[in-house]
Design a protein around this motif. Structure first.
Motif, PDB file in Angstrom:
ATOM      1  N   ILE A  30       0.850  -1.189   0.000  1.00 25.03           N
ATOM      2  CA  ILE A  30       0.000   0.000   0.000  1.00 25.03           C
ATOM      3  C   ILE A  30       0.890   1.246   0.000  1.00 25.03           C
ATOM      4  O   ILE A  30       1.856   1.315   0.768  1.00 25.03           O
ATOM      5  N   PRO A  31       0.594   2.234  -0.835  1.00 22.61           N
ATOM      6  CA  PRO A  31       1.423   3.458  -0.888  1.00 22.61           C
ATOM      7  C   PRO A  31       1.498   4.153   0.468  1.00 22.61           C
ATOM      8  O   PRO A  31       0.505   4.168   1.213  1.00 22.61           O
ATOM      9  N   VAL A  32       2.645   4.719   0.779  1.00 26.73           N
ATOM     10  CA  VAL A  32       2.853   5.369   2.072  1.00 26.73           C
ATOM     11  C   VAL A  32       1.873   6.512   2.299  1.00 26.73           C
ATOM     12  O   VAL A  32       1.363   6.696   3.402  1.00 26.73           O
ATOM     13  N   PHE A  33       1.570   7.292   1.234  1.00 23.58           N
ATOM     14  CA  PHE A  33       0.670   8.439   1.418  1.00 23.58           C
ATOM     15  C   PHE A  33      -0.726   7.977   1.827  1.00 23.58           C
ATOM     16  O   PHE A  33      -1.410   8.633   2.622  1.00 23.58           O
ATOM     17  N   ALA A  34      -1.166   6.817   1.312  1.00 25.78           N
ATOM     18  CA  ALA A  34      -2.482   6.286   1.669  1.00 25.78           C
ATOM     19  C   ALA A  34      -2.492   5.816   3.125  1.00 25.78           C
ATOM     20  O   ALA A  34      -3.463   6.041   3.863  1.00 25.78           O
ATOM     21  N   ILE A  35      -1.398   5.176   3.518  1.00 25.82           N
ATOM     22  CA  ILE A  35      -1.272   4.720   4.907  1.00 25.82           C
ATOM     23  C   ILE A  35      -1.293   5.923   5.847  1.00 25.82           C
ATOM     24  O   ILE A  35      -1.943   5.896   6.898  1.00 25.82           O
TER      25      ILE A  35
END
Length: 489
Positions: free
Chosen positions: A182-187
């Motif tokens: 999962i992309p870091v920005f989404a996390i």
């Protein structure tokens, strides 16, 4: 930047290799003797009583937590990524024997955390209708040193409420990204929303979150660890032998390939044990201060359960999983092993659960880090209230700062942030250790008072002081006489 890192590393070496190991273990031994080895007689009765109170759902006064909620909030902070990654690093650098010295640190830490908790109960205060307390309060009200109390409060705010939150959010982002892609920005967005919703709910929301998530989180990890150990049960006895032999003669393991000395084993075991259970660090008393109990000693007994859970259950689970699964290899030098310590536990679960093992560990790490963020924020907020006299606008500003720190934490290099967190946590522990030593008489008096109450068949701490001047009664103030504490409502 390189020069700054060198300074931070130098301070950490002085703190964690010398001052804190001797200071924290020393105060633990001192309080253990002074309190007549209460670890042997008080923990399991306290656990039994806590379970009964949970079943009966004992009501709690507004502005306070139940003993179980206070314990859960404390354990939320105690149980973090250090119990997995940190423990793996300890046995990689200090050998299996480090686990033995972790247990030693936890044993003496129980007496220390009992002392912190009862002092936090005795010298707590009321701010804006909510009970609050912690080392800053018992340093100021008990030790009569406002300057030292302010020093502790400021370092605690930085260590836990800013830098500490950054490293924990970094752990969540990195772990989930590696395991699920999962992309870091989404996390970051999801984590920020979750933490924001918890923090805006205040003490009640934090307490409710902790008492639900912490038992499930710890239980899941321990259960998964037990499954791995059972799958490798033939290695269980050899693992115990490695721990015992490695504690006193690490050079006897692996034909001396490890290259570890007894001093290194003791150092890594004690330091990691102290860091993981936080006994003496001055963090967990903030939650134990607000517990609604009839006598401070009762919350002290409950606090000891937190150390038991953190070190005896969770840290030892990590140790046994790594050794029994074969992820820890005695044929590889400690220097080489330490380089891969961060993935050691992940490999241990992969042995048992395959590709799901990494995902399982990622979920556990994420919840560990999330609950630590919530717990550390609560502790830091208590000190913001102390420094700024509990102004609501200041608290809201601090919530914003904490959320910004959380977001920035997912974008930074974790190594230096961890070094800063270690430094500030180490610095804040020093005034707390000083206070524990000089207020040890208070701790002994509280325990003796509790035993006298038990003999009389009635445990009652809060009462109206008979010599109290009626004119001095003010709403929200805390008035004391002897060992009594009365909150005027």
């Amino acid at each position: 930047m390189g020069y700054l890192k060198e300074i931070v590393n130098f301070i950490n070496t002085i703190l964690w290799d010398y001052i804190l190991i001797f200071g924290l273990i020393g105060i633990g031994i001192f309080m253990t003797v002074k309190l007549k080895f209460l670890q042997f007689t008080r923990v399991f009765p306290a656990l039994k009583k806590m379970i009964i109170d949970i079943i009966k759902k004992k009501p709690v006064e507004e502005g306070k937590m139940s003993p179980f909620q206070a314990l859960s909030t404390a354990v939320a902070a105690q149980v973090g990524t250090g119990n997995i990654v940190g423990v793996a690093t300890a046995i990689a650098s200090g050998g299996p024997g480090a686990a033995f010295w972790m247990i030693v640190s936890a044993f003496f830490g129980m007496a220390t955390i009992f002392s912190e908790s009862v002092l936090a109960q005795k010298y707590r205060d009321v701010k804006e209708g909510e009970v609050t307390g912690g080392p800053a309060y018992y340093i100021k009200n008990g030790l009569k040193s406002k300057g030292l109390a302010m020093f502790f409060a400021i370092t605690c705010i930085i260590a836990l409420g800013i830098v500490g939150i950054m490293v924990q959010s970094n752990s969540v982002a990195g772990s989930v990204n590696d395991a699920f892609g999962i992309p870091v920005f989404a996390i970051t967005i999801v984590l920020t929303i979750v933490v924001f919703r918890i923090l805006v709910g205040g003490m009640e929301k934090i307490a409710s979150f902790s008492e639900k998530v912490v038992p499930a989180m710890a239980g899941l990890y321990i259960l998964g660890s037990i499954v791995i150990v059972i799958m490798n049960i033939e290695n269980f006895i050899p693992a115990i032998k490695l721990i015992l032999i490695g504690a006193f003669s690490p050079e006897a393991i692996g034909g001396g390939v490890l290259g570890i000395t007894v001093q290194q084993t003791v150092r890594f075991g004690l330091a990691r044990g102290l860091f993981s259970n936080e006994a003496g660090m001055g963090s967990t008393p903030h939650s134990h201060a607000v517990a609604d109990v009839p006598h401070p000693a009762e919350q002290g007994f409950t606090a000891m359960i937190g150390v038991f859970i953190s070190t005896f259950l969770i840290c030892l689970s990590t140790v046994m999983v790594n050794i029994t699964s074969g992820a820890y290899n005695t044929n590889i030098s400690a220097a080489e092993m330490a380089k891969g310590a961060t993935v050691m536990t992940q490999n241990s679960f992969a042995v048992g659960f395959g590709s799901l093992g990494g995902m399982f560990l990622s979920v556990c790490l994420s919840f560990f880090a999330l609950t630590t963020i919530v717990g550390w924020y609560f502790f830091a907020e208590a000190n913001v209230k102390f420094v700024f006299n509990s102004k609501p606008r200041t608290i809201n500003i601090f919530k914003t700062i904490a959320l910004i720190a959380l977001i920035l934490g997912t974008m930074i290099d974790a190594d230096f942030a961890w070094q800063l967190a270690d430094m500030f946590m180490g610095i804040m522990a020093v005034p707390n250790i000083i206070a524990l030593f000089f207020l040890s008489k208070d701790v002994k008096e509280i325990l003796d008072d509790y035993d006298r109450c038990v003999e009389k068949g009635k445990i009652h701490w809060d009462y109206e002081c008979p010599k109290l001047d009626e004119k001095k009664k003010k709403k929200g103030s805390v008035l004391r006489e002897g060992l009594s504490t009365t909150i005027i409502k």
